[in-house]
Write an enzyme that holds these catalytic residues in place. Sequence first.
Site, PDB file in Angstrom:
ATOM      1  N   SER A  31      -9.610   2.140   3.026  1.00  0.00           N
ATOM      2  CA  SER A  31      -8.695   2.807   2.137  1.00  0.00           C
ATOM      3  C   SER A  31      -7.720   1.891   1.412  1.00  0.00           C
ATOM      4  CB  SER A  31      -7.900   3.860   2.920  1.00  0.00           C
ATOM      5  OG  SER A  31      -7.075   3.228   3.875  1.00  0.00           O
ATOM      6  N   SER A  43      -9.849  -0.200   7.240  1.00  0.00           N
ATOM      7  CA  SER A  43      -9.269   0.019   5.919  1.00  0.00           C
ATOM      8  C   SER A  43      -8.623  -1.202   5.275  1.00  0.00           C
ATOM      9  CB  SER A  43      -8.229   1.147   5.972  1.00  0.00           C
ATOM     10  OG  SER A  43      -8.881   2.393   5.890  1.00  0.00           O
ATOM     11  N   LYS A  97       0.848  -1.197   0.000  1.00  0.00           N
ATOM     12  CA  LYS A  97       0.000   0.000   0.000  1.00  0.00           C
ATOM     13  C   LYS A  97       0.887   1.253   0.000  1.00  0.00           C
ATOM     14  CE  LYS A  97      -3.911   2.001   2.614  1.00  0.00           C
ATOM     15  NZ  LYS A  97      -4.718   1.879   3.846  1.00  0.00           N
TER      16      LYS A  97
END
Lengths: 474, 97, 475
Positions: free
Chosen positions: A147, A171, A72
């Site tokens: 996210s 997330s 990420k």
Amino acid sequence: MRKTAALLEKRQISSEELVKQYLTRIEEADPQINAFITCSGEEALAQARDADRRRARGEALSPWDGIPIAVKDNISTMGLRTTCASKFLAEYVPVFDAAVVENVRKAGLPILGKTNLDEFAMGSSSEYSAFGVTKNPHDLERVAGGSSGGSAAAVAAGEAPWALGTDTGGSIRQPAAFCGVVGLKPTYGRVSRYGVVALAPSLDQVGPLATCVEDAAILFSLLAGPDRRDAISSQSRPFSLPEWDLDSVRGLRVGVPKEFFGSGLNPEVEQAVNACLGELERLGAQLQSISLYTNEYAIETYLTIVTAEASSCLARFDGVRYGRRVEAADSNTMFAKSRAAGFGPEVKRRIMLGTYVLSAKQYKLFYEQAQRVRALIQQDVAQALKQVDLIVTPTTPNTAFKIGEKRNPLEMYLSDLYTALANLSGIPALSLPCGRDSRGLPIGIQFMGRHFEEELLFQAAYAVEQTQRRGEDA
Amino acid sequence: MIDRQEIMRIARLARLELTEEEIEQHRRDLNQFLASCAKLQEVEVGDTTVGYTIPAATQTLREDELTPSLPQAEVLAGGPCVEGGFFRVPRIVEEGE
Amino acid sequence: MPKYDTVIGLEIHVALLTKSKLFCGCSTTFGGEPNSQCCPICLGLPGALPRLNERAVEYAIKAGLALNCTIHEISRFDRKNYYYPDLPKAYQITQEFYPLCTDGYLEYFYGDSLARTKITRIHLEEEAGKLIHSGASIIDSDYSLVDYNRAGIPLIEIVTAPDIRSPQQARIFLEQLRLLLNYIGVSDTKMEEGSLRCDANISLKPLGSTQLGTRVELKNLNSFRALERALTYEERRQGEILDRGDKVNQESRTWDERRGRTLPMRSKADALDYRFFPEPDLPRLKLRPGWVEEIKSTIPELPMERLSRYEREYGLSRYEATFFVNYPDFGQLCEKLAAMGWEGSRAANLLMGEYARLAREKGHLTPERLAGLLEIIEDGLISSNQTADVLEELFNSNLSAREIVLEKGWQVLADTDELQALIGEVLQGNVELVERYRAGETKLYGFFVGQVMRATEGKADPKIVNDLLRKELGT
């Protein structure tokens, strides 16, 4: 991953070939999905060739040496730009690796690239990215969640075998649920946060996303453990892989909190989760209805704390040392213009909220009160986990929504309705795919357990996963 | 209710330059947020203590030992405006002006 | 008659003498190349996390103990949020809500009386970077340059109660505090390098009133002199405002050394909202059992203890003892000489005179060489007014005091007959003056002594000269 590892070990496939396969898949699929912000194909191939050489010499760093990973883009990678999906950091290249990146490199995992997210991990749909929305591989008109939407979508689309995500209020788990993959938010403090760009330090954790429970556990075993650079995780414990035995569920007391099955829960999701609960019961678990009454306050408590901490954590983005800068005659104007130009609307919104709840006159009323409610939530969760070994809930009230569907920020914040509790109380929580809705969209079921008892989550999730697979095979 | 002036004050504190449109948007959002947070005010929290939110609730200390610093060039590499080994910033006006 | 009581409180920042910074392993050395003692942590790079330096905690506790504070087993760190180019994270990690040390005091002599100033708190916090302005000052600079080498150096902030009653007392307090910190070795307290900094709060209230006046915060006090001058200026300024029946503004003012006055700092009250909240990256600090006791055992004799010991053991006056406490290197010499059996006052006499000036220039002599000097004075080999010459030589040669005197032929002229004859000559040569002296003009006595000394090139033993002269003059 065991299969891939075995193939590598037997030289039936090389790491280079493996990485090439994923890079090809990224090339094919990512123009539609947009899971990656940065693809580091060349570096990944070089790392793969190193892995192959190590293996040839019998010096593999781990059984997983040469199996690539996606990271990420709010996790620092030395020499590889780390944007946090923000214009502010569009050109930012870290001079150090995050602890978790060090860990996966130590195990020999080539890094395929950096995945998309909501800017600074603020969001639940990956729509708030300066690099475009990530689409759900199961339906390109829908969000991948957020996210960690890029990581979840990359794994779901086969662009990466596994990935690292971060989870502050859901997330990892929410996009895992939306994309039909497994995602774990570890116990707070179990995995080092060093090098992870902070959203809310008292809530943030790094965790694995993978296609199956065992892979998630393997990746987690590479991440967990003490790190002297993170004061919070300096007293962590390492994690070793559990016995994969369906019998481990027998006798487990599984709590089903009624507050998570009320109005607002999509009936199809409820049905799928109930079916899984039935499986657990058949495997010998004892289901128990429990109450987590404080979940009613979870979202507001979470929002108050997350915005407050974020407003402070993001203050360092001032245009002096790195990142975006808009010149002005004086420093304060330079700060304000740089930040205005570098941040997207959701980030600005949260900075405004957070600045407000921390301001001298509001502090007691909002921030301190939220911390007190948080303490209450922790007591409530601790109490529940005295009665039961595991808590099982849906991961999200609904399946993936359409891109652009949620325009009201508060509506978006409700995506974390079932997940924020685990962050607020620091307990581990895992999302497992559990069937699909009538549109074919994945549904997620969430397992929560006591601090540092990830093993139990994995075992229970594994048991459910196996029964599902048998069901699919039949 | 939070008014425009308060929004401007917060934006100043947060060093965010806002457009007229944004000021209005933030005013609406902030008020909506505060309305939704109102229910927290009603929670009977008793004598719960604040702040210690984590299982490993005390910190271990670092020995007073040197670790290598970054080379100056790396420190400055990301700097948008660098001069003679320093980061350069425009005129500094004291807080509040 | 003063119409107002002055009320002063101080906030002192002290850089601790640790090797590494408060939250990272970068060096705290002063004067390195700009931005060469930085790492992701002290630069506030995204994702970097703080780790607390054990030695810094130890030093803060040590300071707390030396200042008679309560040391809290549990304390916590907080973020103080504000934007400034020298602050890499845009927040300072400090201890706002639960400081490490509270409720102490410092005792010191102010004039002849013992003063006690309360210490409200001592907490740990990190230093900011350093700004170099393009112009003469921040106000007339178009741009500034930032060096983060200093960012993250450990500081303690010592906050006093508003217990101080005059600018002079503020200065003496700060000097005594600095001395104490030097004694315990936690800081080099160099005001010129910024390792000791002081802000002051000052307000006036009508004599005897219990209601505190509006306070003004003074900044940029870069020396003891600046502290005293700025407070004196401010005391007068506020007094004049109150005399006019006006109100003092609550504000921060900066000391302008060149113009010798305080100037308001341009700030709006609402802009200073630091939004303190608990630092989520650091769990609370819990001191391990026994640690405070261990630290206590490392605290050396403190200035006030030493002062009373010097008075008691060496019979020194307050003035002498204070000198030796304030200049521990001299104190040590005095102690060594005392240990060799010399009377404290003799040692003081020697060390506090010409020797002090020379030693500051050239460094100290060994106690043995000083003892040699005391010895020949005692023996009467030289007269006391020759001491300075011998001292000068002691700094320039390796010879002992006795060898110097013998080599230079400086030994005192103590032969009574010889001196008797000399005095006779002097008196005969000044018959008229002798008459006048005998007629009552006694101040002429000094003239006769001077003449004798001149005749002996200063080597005459003054005691013998006196005895003989008085006998001869019949007084």
